[in-house]
Design a protein around this motif. Structure first.
Motif, PDB file in Angstrom:
ATOM      1  N   THR A 174      -0.956   4.446   7.752  1.00  0.00           N
ATOM      2  CA  THR A 174      -1.719   3.390   7.088  1.00  0.00           C
ATOM      3  C   THR A 174      -2.115   3.849   5.689  1.00  0.00           C
TER       4      THR A 174
ATOM      5  N   PRO B 235      -4.606  -4.939  11.455  1.00  0.00           N
ATOM      6  CA  PRO B 235      -4.075  -4.588  10.136  1.00  0.00           C
ATOM      7  C   PRO B 235      -5.131  -4.107   9.147  1.00  0.00           C
TER       8      PRO B 235
ATOM      9  N   THR C   6      -0.442  -2.473   9.485  1.00  0.00           N
ATOM     10  CA  THR C   6       0.537  -3.543   9.644  1.00  0.00           C
ATOM     11  C   THR C   6       0.302  -4.230  10.972  1.00  0.00           C
TER      12      THR C   6
END
Length: 484
Positions: free
Chosen positions: A288, A252, A197
């Motif tokens: 993640t 990201p 993110t």
């Protein structure tokens, strides 16, 4: 005039066209799955020789077959033509200077330009001999892409392209000739892609989940894994996506391309699963997600003693490669760029006296034995062919002794007369061995008996999962599938 002399004469008469073919692939080196120019050049030569062409083998645009003759047996000759990235090098220059005419940056660091042209030369000579002497049999040349990544032959084998082949022959350029098949490792290649993110790395880092952190933890975890795997296994990687160029943004995304090698497909598969578990652990640690794309793989080599003995008999009849003093002097400049300790070790391994100052190996290798069969910690998709039909491979003498493959030195020597002489010699050796298989049914029967005995106890274990297709077909599938 005996059969070997006839093959020798045929190859000498037509070799200039194939030398030019190899040089064209050197001039315009193309990477895996993109070898379109090399393929068109090879097909043009094969069609002039009267071969029937089958394109898009295994749904791969740069894989093809060229066939000539009639009836059994069907003997295959394997060729390659892909290059390597970041290895552009000026020809004949014994220092690291990229080729100014090469805009791609690629280079033929493994000699596949010689391999493909030499194998097609052998196939053409075989076809001419069979036709001129009214001998039954079919010769089939396979143009094989992407040996350097994801293994074109493995996908071709998986598609059934070799199911009707009675035996296969090939060769590979190197710095010294041997008719003893080196053992190779099974391997697979896979992309590991992490998704996190994005966030402002200074203002609100708590909102971010770094894919790059996950990738770095993954690599560290694999490094710890190295202590707990077999000594013969290998794992290496390239970071193909570092998440961007802005350190003030929590990355990201990040990705790495991994190669995992082990002695057998079964051992490789187990090690690959352990690597996947490390990736999952890194994703959990960082909050993640990770996705894994299995890209391709190949099996370990299955040697065939009967075919090796036949190949070696022809090598002994041919003698060594006829290098002259100009060749030796040119090669001598390249030996000075190689660590002298490594050069001395290579000379010792080849049985060359320290008083022998030859820079090119022009001798005849010793009689091959199982005990003399070394394990190289690389891999080749010839391995998969060897598990579906008896296969033999000559290692050529094309570069200065001690020249490492995948190096600028091997690229620099790839268009020199010595490289061409080694290529032509290899074509003669494998063509003569193929001719033995056509004219001596007992030889082929013995080779197949040995092969079938082994695979009866240890069947072929395809390294590629059932749902994985070759990357070009995979890309086409992604392009044509509707977006959901």
């Amino acid at each position: 005039m005996d059969d070997l002399t006839t093959i020798d004469t045929i190859i000498d008469s037509i070799s200039p066209r194939y030398t030019a073919l190899s040089d064209a692939a050197w001039d315009e080196p193309e990477l895996r799955w993109q070898e379109f120019t090399a393929v068109e050049n090879q097909i043009a030569v094969a069609e002039e020789e009267g071969f029937t062409i089958t394109r898009d083998v295994a749904a791969i645009p740069t894989a093809f077959m060229a066939q000539k003759g009639h009836g059994d047996p069907i003997i295959a000759v394997l060729g390659e033509y892909d290059g390597l990235a970041e290895l552009s090098q000026a020809s004949g220059i014994a220092e690291r200077i990229p080729d100014p005419a090469n805009l791609s940056g690629n280079g033929q660091g493994c000699g596949h330009h010689l391999l493909g042209a030499g194998s097609l030369l052998a196939a053409s000579a075989i076809a001419r001999y069979l036709e001129e002497n009214s001998i039954a049999g079919t010769v089939r040349y396979y143009g094989c892409p992407a040996e350097e990544a994801a293994a074109g032959k493995s996908f071709m084998v998986k598609s059934g392209a070799f199911d009707d082949v009675d035996a296969a022959l090939t060769w590979h350029p190197n710095n010294a000739m041997t008719s003893t098949q080196w053992l190779s490792l099974a391997y697979c290649q896979a992309y590991f892609r992490f998704r996190g993110t994005a966030a402002h790395a200074g203002v609100s880092p708590e909102l971010g989940r770094s894919a790059l952190d996950a990738l770095e933890l993954f690599n560290v975890g694999v490094n710890f894994l190295r202590e707990h795997m077999a000594d013969s296994s290998r794992i290496h990687y390239a970071i193909v996506d570092g998440g961007g160029n802005s350190p003030n943004v929590v990355q990201p995304r990040a990705a790495a391309y991994y190669v995992i090698r082990a002695r057998t497909v079964s051992e490789m598969r187990d090690l690959y699963e352990r690597v996947c578990q490390v990736a999952e652990g890194a994703a959990i640690m960082t909050g993640t997600k990770v996705s894994v794309e299995f890209d391709g793989g190949s099996s370990e080599i299955l040697p065939n003693d009967v075919l090796e003995a036949a190949l070696h008999r022809n090598v002994e009849k041919l003698g060594g490669v006829s290098f002259d003093e100009v060749d030796q002097e040119s090669a001598r400049r390249f030996t000075l760029t190689i660590p002298q300790k490594d050069l001395a070790e290579t000379r010792k391994r080849l049985g060359m006296s320290r008083f022998n100052d030859s820079s090119l190996f022009a001798g005849v290798p010793p009689v091959p034995t199982r005990e003399a069969r070394p394990l190289v910690h690389g891999s080749t998709d010839v391995g998969d062919v060897s598990w579906v039909t008896p296969t033999v491979q000559l290692t050529g003498s094309n570069w200065a002794i001690g020249t490492p493959i995948h190096s600028w030195q091997s690229v620099a020597q790839g268009k020199l007369p010595a490289a061409h002489k080694g290529m032509i010699y290899a074509a003669k050796a494998i063509a003569a061995t193929a001719l033995d298989l056509y004219t001596d049914p007992q030889l082929l029967k013995s080779a197949r008996h040995e092969f079938e005995t082994v695979v009866a106890d240890t069947p072929y274990d395809c390294p590629i999962p059932d749902d994985v297709v070759a990357p070009p077909a995979r890309a086409a599938r992604i392009t044509t599938d509707p977006v959901t």
